[in-house]
Design a protein around this motif. Structure first.
Motif, short mmCIF file in Angstrom:
data_model
loop_
_atom_site.label_atom_id
_atom_site.label_comp_id
_atom_site.label_asym_id
_atom_site.label_seq_id
_atom_site.Cartn_x
_atom_site.Cartn_y
_atom_site.Cartn_z
N VAL A 118 20.36 29.73 -12.29
CA VAL A 118 19.11 30.57 -12.92
C VAL A 118 18.31 29.62 -13.44
O VAL A 118 17.14 29.92 -13.39
CB VAL A 118 19.98 31.70 -13.71
N LEU A 119 18.63 28.55 -14.17
CA LEU A 119 17.79 27.77 -14.91
C LEU A 119 16.67 27.27 -13.99
O LEU A 119 15.79 26.86 -14.23
CB LEU A 119 18.51 26.83 -15.86
N LYS A 120 17.40 26.60 -12.75
CA LYS A 120 16.40 26.12 -11.47
C LYS A 120 15.33 27.24 -11.40
O LYS A 120 14.28 26.76 -10.97
CB LYS A 120 17.36 25.90 -10.34
N THR A 121 15.72 28.40 -11.10
CA THR A 121 14.65 29.46 -10.85
C THR A 121 13.67 29.73 -11.70
O THR A 121 12.52 29.67 -11.69
CB THR A 121 15.35 31.12 -10.53
N LEU A 122 14.39 29.83 -12.96
CA LEU A 122 13.07 30.06 -14.19
C LEU A 122 12.32 28.83 -14.26
O LEU A 122 11.34 28.90 -14.68
CB LEU A 122 14.20 29.91 -15.38
N GLU A 123 12.84 27.56 -13.96
CA GLU A 123 12.02 26.45 -14.06
C GLU A 123 10.84 26.33 -13.17
O GLU A 123 9.60 26.27 -13.33
CB GLU A 123 12.72 25.16 -13.56
N LEU A 124 11.26 27.01 -11.86
CA LEU A 124 10.05 27.42 -10.75
C LEU A 124 8.92 28.30 -11.33
O LEU A 124 7.99 28.01 -11.12
CB LEU A 124 10.58 27.70 -9.69
N LEU A 125 9.47 29.56 -12.01
CA LEU A 125 8.59 30.43 -12.47
C LEU A 125 7.71 29.70 -13.59
O LEU A 125 6.47 30.25 -13.43
CB LEU A 125 9.51 31.63 -13.21
N VAL A 126 8.21 28.97 -14.71
CA VAL A 126 7.37 28.28 -15.49
C VAL A 126 6.34 27.51 -15.04
O VAL A 126 5.04 27.28 -15.45
CB VAL A 126 8.12 27.86 -16.74
N SER B 144 13.00 31.72 -2.70
CA SER B 144 13.80 31.29 -1.50
C SER B 144 15.13 32.19 -1.54
O SER B 144 15.41 32.89 -2.52
CB SER B 144 14.40 29.84 -1.43
N LYS B 145 15.90 32.23 -0.45
CA LYS B 145 17.14 32.98 -0.72
C LYS B 145 18.03 32.54 -1.73
O LYS B 145 18.78 33.39 -2.39
CB LYS B 145 17.92 32.62 0.76
N GLU B 146 18.05 31.16 -2.03
CA GLU B 146 18.93 30.81 -3.04
C GLU B 146 18.34 31.35 -4.45
O GLU B 146 19.18 31.78 -5.18
CB GLU B 146 19.03 29.33 -3.28
N ALA B 147 17.07 31.14 -4.43
CA ALA B 147 16.47 31.94 -5.90
C ALA B 147 16.71 33.38 -6.16
O ALA B 147 16.95 33.93 -7.20
CB ALA B 147 14.91 31.48 -5.98
N LEU B 148 16.77 33.97 -4.94
CA LEU B 148 16.71 35.46 -4.79
C LEU B 148 18.15 35.76 -5.29
O LEU B 148 18.46 36.91 -6.03
CB LEU B 148 16.51 36.13 -3.45
N ASP C 289 9.95 39.49 -2.17
CA ASP C 289 10.49 38.21 -2.37
C ASP C 289 9.40 37.21 -3.25
O ASP C 289 9.38 36.05 -3.19
CB ASP C 289 10.94 37.52 -1.08
N MET C 290 8.14 38.03 -3.76
CA MET C 290 7.20 37.13 -4.33
C MET C 290 7.09 37.67 -5.92
O MET C 290 7.59 38.98 -6.17
CB MET C 290 5.85 37.66 -3.84
#
Length: 473
Positions: A391-399, A411-415, A442-443
């Protein structure tokens, strides 16, 4: 408990204003009380306020006291309830044994301040009465404050007080259940046997009875003080107070340039500020995996308690100024103290790689805890639920995209990490920091709200730092 209640109150009624929450029932906040405003290490941190035992009349040179005209009005009737709930379940089949574990923690903080009154000093009368008055520059409070940079004098111009006896109630419930049979035999012949449907629970209820006329929040007016004791009241909100140097103008409150503390740019460019801090994030991600994992777990425990975060931030702030905090400086419970000491022990391990490495990690940890200290209790509770590496990896992409073009194809992993429940919590977390999330398939699109202050930067620092600790954990 009282500090959290007053902080929640100010966030609800005056988040963008000038009210300051009272942090201790021992603080005697009256009109004209002298409060020392302490500018913090990072430019985006809110100042700390240290109430003193003196009022304006105590530090004036002449004997004739100023008697303020007080305007009294009704404020609001306030009652608030804040809480969080965490649940977890684990099951396993082990050959001839099977076991299921369940745990549930919940906490609630209820503040019933009732009908509140507002007391304000008549500023026109105060300006007249203070004209041509001079401060006693030999007073010990003035002498000790002048010696410390980043300190400014303010006096209380308004306060919010209770008009009836009221209360703050904290309820904490911790419980766990174990179903099935599990026996463990260790080499030392110690045997642990958990029988079917065993359970353990711990509850605590604490009530603070608050008397009438208790100050729960106040507002300040700062002083510009010349070296001869003459002073002016800063009646305009964007005018800063301070002490005049003997051979120069009033000392400005801007922080000295410290490593990693960017000066506020006129464009307030979030991306540029994060780039200047990137060395700290990289340093955390470069720590040994075992150290990063241990730090992440200890910091996750901190997210349950704003008081512990504040205490750790104070300790690291002293260490950044080359001061050694004493154990008595930890104004915390025993469990909080152990948590803080565990983090300091991990920091001490980095000194084996050299004093420069240890100092850099100290600054990086201070950056993280200072940002956490700016967050609300609600935000911290959401962060605790989102502290898994995926989850932190996805949040990092968001910020990262919040400070860039604002659009992120998942990505599928982030989803898979950003489930519906986690997304709702993430959306709430970002909204609390003035960043809106909009998901379309997915956006995900991020957008910073108007006049966000430093909250988006604080959010980015927290997530980037935690994600750096979670890399490859």
């Amino acid at each position: 408990m009282f500090a959290i209640a007053t902080r929640n109150f100010v966030e609800e009624v005056d988040d963008e204003g000038s009210l300051i929450p009272v942090t201790s029932l021992n603080d005697n906040i009256a009109l004209l009380t002298v409060v020392v405003k302490h500018k913090r290490f990072w430019f985006w941190q809110k100042p700390k306020y240290l109430p003193t035992d003196f009022d304006l009349n105590d530090i004036l040179r002449e004997d004739t006291p100023i008697k303020p005209v007080v305007i009294k009005t009704d404020f609001i009737k306030y009652s608030g309830k804040f809480g969080d709930k965490m649940q977890g379940t684990m099951g396993a089949d082990l050959a001839k044994n099977n076991v299921s574990l369940q745990g549930e923690d919940s906490s609630k903080l209820q503040s019933s301040f009732g009908s509140l009154k507002k007391q304000e000093v008549d500023m026109q009368k105060l300006l007249q009465d203070s004209k041509d008055r001079v401060l006693d520059m030999s007073h010990c409070l003035i002498q000790q404050t002048k010696e410390k940079r980043r300190r400014v004098f303010g006096i209380v111009k308004e306060r919010i007080v209770t008009s009836q006896p009221c209360s703050v109630i904290e309820e904490v419930q911790q419980g766990g259940q174990c179903g099935g049979n599990l026996s463990i035999c260790c080499p030392s012949m110690t045997k642990v046997l958990l029988k079917e449907n065993a359970s353990l629970s711990k509850d605590s209820d604490v009530t603070l009875e608050i008397p009438t006329h208790t100050t729960i929040a106040y507002g300040l007016i700062e002083l510009q003080i010349k070296h001869d004791g003459q002073f002016e009241l800063c009646v305009i909100s964007d005018t800063d107070g301070g002490f005049e140097e003997v051979d120069g103008p009033i000392r400005q409150k801007e922080l000295p340039r410290v490593s990693g503390a960017p000066a506020r740019s006129s464009e307030n460019c979030l991306q540029r500020e994060l780039e200047q801090l990137s060395d700290h994030f990289q340093l955390l991600s470069a720590l040994p995996a075992s150290t990063r994992s241990a730090l992440l777990q200890q910091i996750k425990k901190l997210l349950q308690d704003q008081t512990a975060i504040c205490a750790l931030e104070d300790v690291l702030d002293q260490m950044c100024q080359d001061k050694t905090p004493a154990p008595g400086d930890f104004k915390t419970t025993e469990s909080q103290k152990q948590n803080i000491q565990a983090i300091l022990a991990l920091l001490e391990q980095t000194s084996q790689e050299g004093p420069t490495q240890s100092t850099s990690v100290l600054t990086a940890l201070h950056l993280l805890t200072s940002a956490l200290d700016e967050m609300t209790h609600d935000c911290l509770a959401v962060l605790e639920m989102c502290c898994s590496p995926a989850v932190l990896k996805t949040l990092e992409l968001l910020v990262q995209h919040a400070s860039g073009n604002g659009e992120l194809p998942l990505s599928k992993e982030a989803l898979s990490a950003l489930t519906e429940g986690i997304y709702e919590k993430t959306e709430h977390l970002f909204a609390s920091c003035k960043v809106s999330l909009k998901r379309d398939g997915d956006m995900v699109k991020t957008e910073i709200n108007k006049q966000p202050g430093n909250l988006p930067l604080v959010l980015c620092i927290v997530i980037r730092s935690l994600a750096s600790l979670a890399h490859c954990v």
